[in-house]
Design a protein around this motif. Sequence first.
Motif, PDB file in Angstrom:
ATOM      1  N   GLY A 128     126.937  22.793 -23.915  1.00 25.18           N
ATOM      2  CA  GLY A 128     126.572  23.088 -25.302  1.00 25.18           C
ATOM      3  C   GLY A 128     125.603  22.068 -25.855  1.00 25.18           C
ATOM      4  O   GLY A 128     125.340  21.032 -25.246  1.00 25.18           O
ATOM      5  N   ASP A 129     125.085  22.372 -27.049  1.00 21.70           N
ATOM      6  CA  ASP A 129     124.191  21.424 -27.708  1.00 21.70           C
ATOM      7  C   ASP A 129     124.975  20.233 -28.245  1.00 21.70           C
ATOM      8  O   ASP A 129     126.166  20.324 -28.515  1.00 21.70           O
ATOM      9  CB  ASP A 129     123.469  22.110 -28.885  1.00 21.70           C
ATOM     10  CG  ASP A 129     122.427  23.102 -28.393  1.00 21.70           C
ATOM     11  OD1 ASP A 129     121.983  22.963 -27.226  1.00 21.70           O
ATOM     12  OD2 ASP A 129     122.070  24.013 -29.160  1.00 21.70           O
ATOM     13  N   LYS A 161     132.321  26.025 -26.945  1.00 23.78           N
ATOM     14  CA  LYS A 161     131.065  26.176 -26.177  1.00 23.78           C
ATOM     15  C   LYS A 161     130.655  24.883 -25.473  1.00 23.78           C
ATOM     16  O   LYS A 161     129.675  24.856 -24.725  1.00 23.78           O
ATOM     17  CB  LYS A 161     129.930  26.609 -27.112  1.00 23.78           C
ATOM     18  CG  LYS A 161     130.115  28.004 -27.667  1.00 23.78           C
ATOM     19  CD  LYS A 161     128.874  28.418 -28.429  1.00 23.78           C
ATOM     20  CE  LYS A 161     129.094  29.757 -29.134  1.00 23.78           C
ATOM     21  NZ  LYS A 161     128.282  29.860 -30.356  1.00 23.78           N
ATOM     22  N   VAL A 162     131.376  23.813 -25.778  1.00 24.68           N
ATOM     23  CA  VAL A 162     130.975  22.505 -25.242  1.00 24.68           C
ATOM     24  C   VAL A 162     131.922  22.085 -24.120  1.00 24.68           C
ATOM     25  O   VAL A 162     133.080  21.738 -24.358  1.00 24.68           O
ATOM     26  CB  VAL A 162     130.974  21.430 -26.350  1.00 24.68           C
ATOM     27  CG1 VAL A 162     130.519  20.090 -25.800  1.00 24.68           C
ATOM     28  CG2 VAL A 162     130.097  21.858 -27.515  1.00 24.68           C
ATOM     29  N   ASP A 214     130.116  16.690 -36.516  1.00 25.31           N
ATOM     30  CA  ASP A 214     130.005  17.702 -35.452  1.00 25.31           C
ATOM     31  C   ASP A 214     129.524  17.056 -34.154  1.00 25.31           C
ATOM     32  O   ASP A 214     130.037  17.334 -33.065  1.00 25.31           O
ATOM     33  CB  ASP A 214     129.021  18.808 -35.847  1.00 25.31           C
ATOM     34  CG  ASP A 214     129.514  19.645 -37.020  1.00 25.31           C
ATOM     35  OD1 ASP A 214     130.729  19.608 -37.314  1.00 25.31           O
ATOM     36  OD2 ASP A 214     128.679  20.330 -37.647  1.00 25.31           O
ATOM     37  N   ARG A 215     128.523  16.205 -34.289  1.00 23.78           N
ATOM     38  CA  ARG A 215     127.986  15.524 -33.097  1.00 23.78           C
ATOM     39  C   ARG A 215     129.044  14.641 -32.456  1.00 23.78           C
ATOM     40  O   ARG A 215     129.186  14.601 -31.227  1.00 23.78           O
ATOM     41  CB  ARG A 215     126.788  14.654 -33.494  1.00 23.78           C
ATOM     42  CG  ARG A 215     125.534  15.424 -33.867  1.00 23.78           C
ATOM     43  CD  ARG A 215     124.537  14.452 -34.491  1.00 23.78           C
ATOM     44  NE  ARG A 215     123.248  15.054 -34.783  1.00 23.78           N
ATOM     45  CZ  ARG A 215     122.500  14.712 -35.831  1.00 23.78           C
ATOM     46  NH1 ARG A 215     122.914  13.775 -36.677  1.00 23.78           N
ATOM     47  NH2 ARG A 215     121.322  15.269 -36.024  1.00 23.78           N
ATOM     48  N   CYS A 216     129.762  13.923 -33.285  1.00 28.27           N
ATOM     49  CA  CYS A 216     130.830  13.062 -32.783  1.00 28.27           C
ATOM     50  C   CYS A 216     131.847  13.890 -31.997  1.00 28.27           C
ATOM     51  O   CYS A 216     132.269  13.512 -30.905  1.00 28.27           O
ATOM     52  CB  CYS A 216     131.483  12.352 -33.966  1.00 28.27           C
ATOM     53  SG  CYS A 216     133.164  11.823 -33.683  1.00 28.27           S
ATOM     54  N   ARG A 217     132.212  15.054 -32.549  1.00 28.47           N
ATOM     55  CA  ARG A 217     133.241  15.886 -31.905  1.00 28.47           C
ATOM     56  C   ARG A 217     132.785  16.445 -30.563  1.00 28.47           C
ATOM     57  O   ARG A 217     133.587  16.542 -29.638  1.00 28.47           O
ATOM     58  CB  ARG A 217     133.661  17.013 -32.855  1.00 28.47           C
ATOM     59  CG  ARG A 217     134.510  16.466 -33.992  1.00 28.47           C
ATOM     60  CD  ARG A 217     134.874  17.521 -35.002  1.00 28.47           C
ATOM     61  NE  ARG A 217     135.815  16.973 -35.972  1.00 28.47           N
ATOM     62  CZ  ARG A 217     135.953  17.408 -37.224  1.00 28.47           C
ATOM     63  NH1 ARG A 217     135.222  18.426 -37.655  1.00 28.47           N
ATOM     64  NH2 ARG A 217     136.826  16.852 -38.024  1.00 28.47           N
ATOM     65  N   THR A 218     131.492  16.810 -30.445  1.00 28.05           N
ATOM     66  CA  THR A 218     131.035  17.297 -29.120  1.00 28.05           C
ATOM     67  C   THR A 218     131.149  16.182 -28.089  1.00 28.05           C
ATOM     68  O   THR A 218     131.557  16.423 -26.952  1.00 28.05           O
ATOM     69  CB  THR A 218     129.566  17.793 -29.129  1.00 28.05           C
ATOM     70  OG1 THR A 218     128.685  16.701 -29.433  1.00 28.05           O
ATOM     71  CG2 THR A 218     129.356  18.944 -30.095  1.00 28.05           C
ATOM     72  N   GLN A 219     130.821  14.976 -28.498  1.00 30.62           N
ATOM     73  CA  GLN A 219     130.863  13.861 -27.549  1.00 30.62           C
ATOM     74  C   GLN A 219     132.304  13.580 -27.127  1.00 30.62           C
ATOM     75  O   GLN A 219     132.584  13.350 -25.945  1.00 30.62           O
ATOM     76  CB  GLN A 219     130.225  12.604 -28.146  1.00 30.62           C
ATOM     77  CG  GLN A 219     128.764  12.766 -28.560  1.00 30.62           C
ATOM     78  CD  GLN A 219     127.881  13.329 -27.471  1.00 30.62           C
ATOM     79  OE1 GLN A 219     127.646  12.692 -26.444  1.00 30.62           O
ATOM     80  NE2 GLN A 219     127.391  14.541 -27.665  1.00 30.62           N
TER      81      GLN A 219
END
Length: 369
Positions: free
Chosen positions: A266-267, A275-276, A342-347
Amino acid sequence: REEYCSRIEEAIGQIAFEGKFIGYKPYGNGHINDTFVVNFQQEDGSDRRYILQRMNHDTFKNPAGLMENISGVTEFLKKKIEENNGDSSRETLNIVRTKDGKDYFKDSIGSYWRSYVFIEDAVCFDKVESPEDFYNSATAFGNFQYLLSDYPAETLHETIPDFHNTPARFENFKKAVEADIKGRRAEVEAEIAFVMERDAFMYTLMDAYKEGSLPLRVTHNDTKLNNVMIDNQSGKGICVIDLDTVMPGFSVNDFGDSIRFGASTGDEDEPDLSKVNFSLELFDIYTKGFLEGCKGRLTEKEIYLFPTGAKMMTLECGMRFLTDYLQGDTYFRIHRETHNLDRCRTQFKLVSDMEKNWDAMKTVVDKYR
Ligand code: ATP
Ligand code: MG
Ligand code: MG
């Protein structure tokens, strides 16, 4: 704007380009520097292109030191490439110096400019379209490690101090939590706990370095796909570009940052975490390519620490997004209120996936070592 154009022309006038000046225009998709392509006509009527960049003086506080790094590394690369019978005019950046022999030009309003020979018949891809692209970038960044393995890394300037000093990033994070200047702490207790549970892990690479078991290397620090030029003929990665963040560091962090960014389904800012996912397949491909490129120049310990590098860069990055969220989004540009969260959570999702896949990652590394 007019003022800006006259600064460009001032810079063009000071750099030792060959031929008759034809024109210039903005070029590429870079986010840090202002990049232009400049055309010069040669005596035989042919055209020659150069890259001209106005360096980002906000991000890089010491442009002279930065250019000293790039000059040192590219001169070294040129020699190595020639020793290996390569084409040093295309397989490394080549600085075009100023008329008085300097590697950059400071204009009358204090902007810094530099130029490179344009690498023709090659392209940069912004997005990984196929595993093959990712593999090509891996061999190119691995080869970069190979060619620079006997460069005295400690002589390089730190163009962004403590860039991947994870323990220092961790300290900043804890201060941001404590200060809680935006009153967002309560909302992110789960993410804060996620970081704190990994407290001891933060020190693994720095401790290995201090013990003497992890060497200091020349690292690139922006090992994404579009910083590799892909040759139009062979389809292979021929040249690593964008050397602004070349610094002393750990090879496993260069490796790890590529995984962080490239081995996700995912992005980086995808709000839907379903999606990640961490892709073990892409991890496998990158590991294979990177080790092929390094041609035996990494130590056993460095290779052993590949999964650690991947997790370290992903955790550090997530922690930086969270820090910025707590501090009111002053560092990373945001387009919505929870963008940094949001960015923190994908990482952190990727970190969790890596932890679940830890043994499998080790098995992949063992397969190619
Ligand atoms: P980033 O956002 O990746 O940090 P940047 O602003 O630092 O980018 P560069 O990556 O140095 O800029 O250059 C921007 C683009 O210009 C590259 O992606 C590439 O397409 C092109 N480019 C840079 N140097 C060269 C070169 N020597 N020859 C051909 N194209 C180049
Ligand atoms: Mg770039
Ligand atoms: Mg850059």
